[in-house]
Design a protein around this motif. Structure first.
Motif, PDB file in Angstrom:
ATOM      1  N   ILE A 144       0.856  -1.193   0.000  1.00  0.00           N
ATOM      2  CA  ILE A 144       0.000   0.000   0.000  1.00  0.00           C
ATOM      3  C   ILE A 144       0.891   1.241   0.000  1.00  0.00           C
ATOM      4  O   ILE A 144       1.786   1.357   0.831  1.00  0.00           O
ATOM      5  N   PRO A 145       0.689   2.185  -0.901  1.00  0.00           N
ATOM      6  CA  PRO A 145       1.582   3.338  -1.020  1.00  0.00           C
ATOM      7  C   PRO A 145       1.617   4.192   0.245  1.00  0.00           C
ATOM      8  O   PRO A 145       0.666   4.202   1.039  1.00  0.00           O
ATOM      9  N   ASP A 146       2.716   4.897   0.424  1.00  0.00           N
ATOM     10  CA  ASP A 146       2.840   5.846   1.536  1.00  0.00           C
ATOM     11  C   ASP A 146       1.680   6.836   1.488  1.00  0.00           C
ATOM     12  O   ASP A 146       1.334   7.362   0.428  1.00  0.00           O
ATOM     13  N   GLY A 147       1.105   7.080   2.653  1.00  0.00           N
ATOM     14  CA  GLY A 147      -0.032   7.965   2.727  1.00  0.00           C
ATOM     15  C   GLY A 147      -1.357   7.258   2.573  1.00  0.00           C
ATOM     16  O   GLY A 147      -2.412   7.833   2.866  1.00  0.00           O
ATOM     17  N   GLY A 148      -1.325   6.000   2.128  1.00  0.00           N
ATOM     18  CA  GLY A 148      -2.557   5.257   1.938  1.00  0.00           C
ATOM     19  C   GLY A 148      -2.981   4.458   3.152  1.00  0.00           C
ATOM     20  O   GLY A 148      -4.091   3.914   3.184  1.00  0.00           O
ATOM     21  N   ILE A 149      -2.088   4.387   4.142  1.00  0.00           N
ATOM     22  CA  ILE A 149      -2.395   3.598   5.328  1.00  0.00           C
ATOM     23  C   ILE A 149      -1.598   4.144   6.509  1.00  0.00           C
ATOM     24  O   ILE A 149      -0.474   4.633   6.352  1.00  0.00           O
ATOM     25  N   GLU A 150      -2.197   4.099   7.683  1.00  0.00           N
ATOM     26  CA  GLU A 150      -1.532   4.528   8.914  1.00  0.00           C
ATOM     27  C   GLU A 150      -1.538   3.351   9.884  1.00  0.00           C
ATOM     28  O   GLU A 150      -2.480   2.557   9.906  1.00  0.00           O
ATOM     29  N   VAL A 151      -0.468   3.245  10.674  1.00  0.00           N
ATOM     30  CA  VAL A 151      -0.335   2.143  11.625  1.00  0.00           C
ATOM     31  C   VAL A 151      -0.413   2.689  13.043  1.00  0.00           C
ATOM     32  O   VAL A 151       0.247   3.680  13.378  1.00  0.00           O
ATOM     33  N   PHE A 152      -1.225   2.048  13.875  1.00  0.00           N
ATOM     34  CA  PHE A 152      -1.324   2.380  15.291  1.00  0.00           C
ATOM     35  C   PHE A 152      -0.756   1.192  16.071  1.00  0.00           C
ATOM     36  O   PHE A 152      -1.202   0.056  15.874  1.00  0.00           O
ATOM     37  N   GLU A 153       0.193   1.466  16.943  1.00  0.00           N
ATOM     38  CA  GLU A 153       0.910   0.357  17.566  1.00  0.00           C
ATOM     39  C   GLU A 153       1.298   0.683  19.004  1.00  0.00           C
ATOM     40  O   GLU A 153       1.597   1.832  19.331  1.00  0.00           O
ATOM     41  N   ARG A 154       1.263  -0.327  19.844  1.00  0.00           N
ATOM     42  CA  ARG A 154       1.743  -0.214  21.209  1.00  0.00           C
ATOM     43  C   ARG A 154       2.595  -1.437  21.528  1.00  0.00           C
ATOM     44  O   ARG A 154       2.174  -2.575  21.295  1.00  0.00           O
ATOM     45  N   THR A 155       3.788  -1.208  22.053  1.00  0.00           N
ATOM     46  CA  THR A 155       4.658  -2.292  22.492  1.00  0.00           C
ATOM     47  C   THR A 155       4.600  -2.391  24.012  1.00  0.00           C
ATOM     48  O   THR A 155       4.730  -1.381  24.705  1.00  0.00           O
ATOM     49  N   TYR A 156       4.414  -3.593  24.526  1.00  0.00           N
ATOM     50  CA  TYR A 156       4.305  -3.794  25.969  1.00  0.00           C
ATOM     51  C   TYR A 156       5.675  -4.114  26.561  1.00  0.00           C
ATOM     52  O   TYR A 156       6.510  -4.750  25.901  1.00  0.00           O
ATOM     53  N   PRO A 157       5.917  -3.699  27.812  1.00  0.00           N
ATOM     54  CA  PRO A 157       7.234  -3.900  28.423  1.00  0.00           C
ATOM     55  C   PRO A 157       7.403  -5.275  29.049  1.00  0.00           C
ATOM     56  O   PRO A 157       8.179  -5.441  29.983  1.00  0.00           O
ATOM     57  N   PHE A 158       6.665  -6.262  28.555  1.00  0.00           N
ATOM     58  CA  PHE A 158       6.810  -7.620  29.053  1.00  0.00           C
ATOM     59  C   PHE A 158       6.452  -8.603  27.937  1.00  0.00           C
ATOM     60  O   PHE A 158       5.859  -8.240  26.925  1.00  0.00           O
ATOM     61  N   GLY A 159       6.858  -9.844  28.144  1.00  0.00           N
ATOM     62  CA  GLY A 159       6.549 -10.905  27.204  1.00  0.00           C
ATOM     63  C   GLY A 159       6.037 -12.118  27.953  1.00  0.00           C
ATOM     64  O   GLY A 159       5.949 -12.124  29.188  1.00  0.00           O
ATOM     65  N   TRP A 160       5.685 -13.144  27.196  1.00  0.00           N
ATOM     66  CA  TRP A 160       5.241 -14.408  27.777  1.00  0.00           C
ATOM     67  C   TRP A 160       6.257 -15.490  27.474  1.00  0.00           C
ATOM     68  O   TRP A 160       6.625 -15.705  26.311  1.00  0.00           O
ATOM     69  N   LEU A 161       6.685 -16.174  28.507  1.00  0.00           N
ATOM     70  CA  LEU A 161       7.437 -17.411  28.324  1.00  0.00           C
ATOM     71  C   LEU A 161       6.400 -18.530  28.359  1.00  0.00           C
ATOM     72  O   LEU A 161       5.745 -18.761  29.387  1.00  0.00           O
ATOM     73  N   GLY A 162       6.219 -19.191  27.235  1.00  0.00           N
ATOM     74  CA  GLY A 162       5.204 -20.225  27.139  1.00  0.00           C
ATOM     75  C   GLY A 162       5.818 -21.594  26.986  1.00  0.00           C
ATOM     76  O   GLY A 162       6.876 -21.760  26.360  1.00  0.00           O
ATOM     77  N   ILE A 163       5.181 -22.578  27.592  1.00  0.00           N
ATOM     78  CA  ILE A 163       5.645 -23.954  27.471  1.00  0.00           C
ATOM     79  C   ILE A 163       4.491 -24.875  27.086  1.00  0.00           C
ATOM     80  O   ILE A 163       3.330 -24.602  27.371  1.00  0.00           O
ATOM     81  N   LEU A 164       4.826 -25.958  26.413  1.00  0.00           N
ATOM     82  CA  LEU A 164       3.958 -27.115  26.263  1.00  0.00           C
ATOM     83  C   LEU A 164       4.551 -28.224  27.108  1.00  0.00           C
ATOM     84  O   LEU A 164       5.769 -28.468  27.057  1.00  0.00           O
ATOM     85  N   ALA A 165       3.733 -28.884  27.885  1.00  0.00           N
ATOM     86  CA  ALA A 165       4.204 -29.945  28.773  1.00  0.00           C
ATOM     87  C   ALA A 165       3.325 -31.172  28.626  1.00  0.00           C
ATOM     88  O   ALA A 165       2.087 -31.059  28.580  1.00  0.00           O
ATOM     89  N   ASP A 166       3.957 -32.329  28.554  1.00  0.00           N
ATOM     90  CA  ASP A 166       3.221 -33.585  28.462  1.00  0.00           C
ATOM     91  C   ASP A 166       2.725 -33.988  29.841  1.00  0.00           C
ATOM     92  O   ASP A 166       3.262 -34.889  30.499  1.00  0.00           O
ATOM     93  N   VAL A 167       1.686 -33.282  30.285  1.00  0.00           N
ATOM     94  CA  VAL A 167       1.089 -33.553  31.589  1.00  0.00           C
ATOM     95  C   VAL A 167      -0.387 -33.143  31.525  1.00  0.00           C
ATOM     96  O   VAL A 167      -0.717 -32.115  30.914  1.00  0.00           O
ATOM     97  N   PRO A 168      -1.290 -33.928  32.067  1.00  0.00           N
ATOM     98  CA  PRO A 168      -2.702 -33.539  32.062  1.00  0.00           C
ATOM     99  C   PRO A 168      -2.901 -32.203  32.774  1.00  0.00           C
ATOM    100  O   PRO A 168      -2.198 -31.892  33.751  1.00  0.00           O
ATOM    101  N   PRO A 169      -3.835 -31.388  32.301  1.00  0.00           N
ATOM    102  CA  PRO A 169      -4.094 -30.098  32.960  1.00  0.00           C
ATOM    103  C   PRO A 169      -4.466 -30.278  34.422  1.00  0.00           C
ATOM    104  O   PRO A 169      -5.126 -31.256  34.798  1.00  0.00           O
ATOM    105  N   SER A 170      -4.047 -29.317  35.223  1.00  0.00           N
ATOM    106  CA  SER A 170      -4.358 -29.326  36.658  1.00  0.00           C
ATOM    107  C   SER A 170      -5.580 -28.479  36.968  1.00  0.00           C
ATOM    108  O   SER A 170      -5.838 -28.168  38.131  1.00  0.00           O
ATOM    109  N   THR A 171      -6.319 -28.076  35.949  1.00  0.00           N
ATOM    110  CA  THR A 171      -7.477 -27.202  36.123  1.00  0.00           C
ATOM    111  C   THR A 171      -8.535 -27.552  35.093  1.00  0.00           C
ATOM    112  O   THR A 171      -8.219 -28.081  34.016  1.00  0.00           O
TER     113      THR A 171
END
Length: 397
Positions: free
Chosen positions: A170-197
């Motif tokens: 899309i050409p310059d001027g044809g689109i605007e981007v709104f963005e927010r970066t958060y000061p944290f991330g997620w460490l995610g895991i998959l584990a071979d264990v039945p859910p505890s909830t």
């Protein structure tokens, strides 16, 4: 070689694959172009919660066979803070449910159905370039096995994600981007264990956010809040389980540990474009918007987009262009509501270590506890949460 079709879909993620099925069931010709290999597409691990509307759409179009067999229906979520766990029951509050079903499983099933139908899906399409989208008959140029191909079409759909080519054309001027970066991330895991909830747990803890989700009755998906620039190499399995035990622990409940099969750190951001249409090219899914994962909205937003876009394309073929003209406005109207909910959940449940002043950090944390006490103590507040988490309507007038 020059080919033609009605709709050129760029991207074989859930948005592109789902749109292809919606078009196929109405006998609308399409081609799906994907830059990655089939194995790469099938190996991507993403979101895992479907809103009621997403489940209903899959069922309506006969695409829910695997979902019915493997999906886990959940009646609500738990909100946890200060060592206390509170259940928010969606069925009691709004009469709806959500379903835990991994995006990876959805993509696998949708792709298998395309194989069964004989759909034209091109993997390892290189140097993809939409051209002439401002005219009446766009073309998508790409390379396959060293040969240049040209795909003439009525419409181009950019379902190629945040890093895809479509938005960038899309050409310059044809689109605007709104963005927010958060000061944290997620460490995610998959584990071979039945859910505890039985239902997902969202926990605010002084050390940071923790979450217990699942992928099946045998596999758990869990997360802890970390700094986005941390290295996964600094997180041993023992350290991860210790953090999860601390952040998710409550009296009388036990988190069962098991072998970790996958772990990664994902930064968090919010991102929305000002328009999801340029001429005869339409954006869908992550190409037009990204949410932090706290509200479980990314996959559902993509499905909502293509449900709206498919209907608009079908109306166009029947002589009504109003749906295409309004697609961007309607999709973004829904998306901004989704963004505010995801941002609200994220800000409420994560510890804001980035606040430099210790007193201000303590104030922020205590105000979050107060917010959670209000939400879990107010029927109206819980009903609002349930309505948004279970999913807003797919159409916005």
């Amino acid at each position: 070689m020059r080919q033609s079709t009605s709709v050129a879909i760029i991207g074989a993620g859930p948005a592109g694959l789902m749109l292809g099925h919606l078009l196929a069931q109405a006998d609308v010709p399409f081609v799906i172009l994907e830059a990655q290999t089939r194995e790469h597409v099938l190996g991507r691990i993403r979101a895992g919660v479907l809103e009621q509307g997403s489940v209903d759409l899959l069922a309506e179009h006969g695409l829910d066979a695997d979902l019915r067999e493997r999906g886990l229906t959940h009646h609500g979520i738990y909100l946890q803070y200060e060592g206390q766990r509170h259940h928010v029951d969606f069925v009691d509050l709004v009469g709806r449910t959500v379903t835990v079903y991994g995006q990876q499983a959805l993509v696998k099933h949708l792709l298998a159905e395309h194989d069964r139908l004989g759909s034209h899906v091109v993997f390892e399409a290189e140097d993809v370039e939409p051209v002439g989208v401002a005219g009446s008959r766009p073309t998508v140029i790409y390379t396959k096995d060293g040969a240049t191909e040209e795909l003439e079409c009525d419409f181009v759909v950019g379902a190629d994600g945040y890093h895809g080519v479509c938005r960038r054309t899309i050409p310059d001027g044809g689109i605007e981007v709104f963005e927010r970066t958060y000061p944290f991330g997620w460490l995610g895991i998959l584990a071979d264990v039945p859910p505890s909830t039985d239902d997902l747990i969202y926990a605010l803890h002084r050390d940071g956010f923790g979450m217990h989700s699942m992928r099946s009755l045998e596999v758990s998906r869990l997360y802890v809040q970390v700094d986005p620039d941390e290295s996964i190499d600094d997180w041993s399995d023992a350290r991860i389980w210790d953090a999860l035990q601390t952040r998710l622990g409550v009296d009388g409940w036990e988190l069962t540990e098991g072998p970790i099969t996958e772990k990664s750190i994902t930064p968090m951001r919010s991102f929305v474009v000002s328009t999801m249409q340029h001429g005869r090219m339409f954006l869908a899914g992550d190409a037009g918007h990204i949410v932090p994962p706290t509200g479980a909205k990314g996959l559902n937003s993509a499905i909502a987009d293509v449900a709206l876009l498919a209907r608009a394309i079908l109306d166009h073929r029947a002589g009504d262009d109003s749906g295409l003209a309004r697609y961007s406005d309607r999709a973004l109207a829904r998306q901004w509501k989704v963004q505010q909910f995801s941002q609200w959940m994220t800000d409420m449940l994560h510890v804001h270590h980035e606040v430099p002043d210790a007193s201000a950090r303590a104030f922020r944390y205590r105000s979050q506890v107060g917010q959670l006490e209000y939400v879990t103590g107010s029927h109206a507040a819980m009903q609002s949460l349930a309505e948004q988490y279970a999913g807003l309507p797919f159409t916005t007038e």
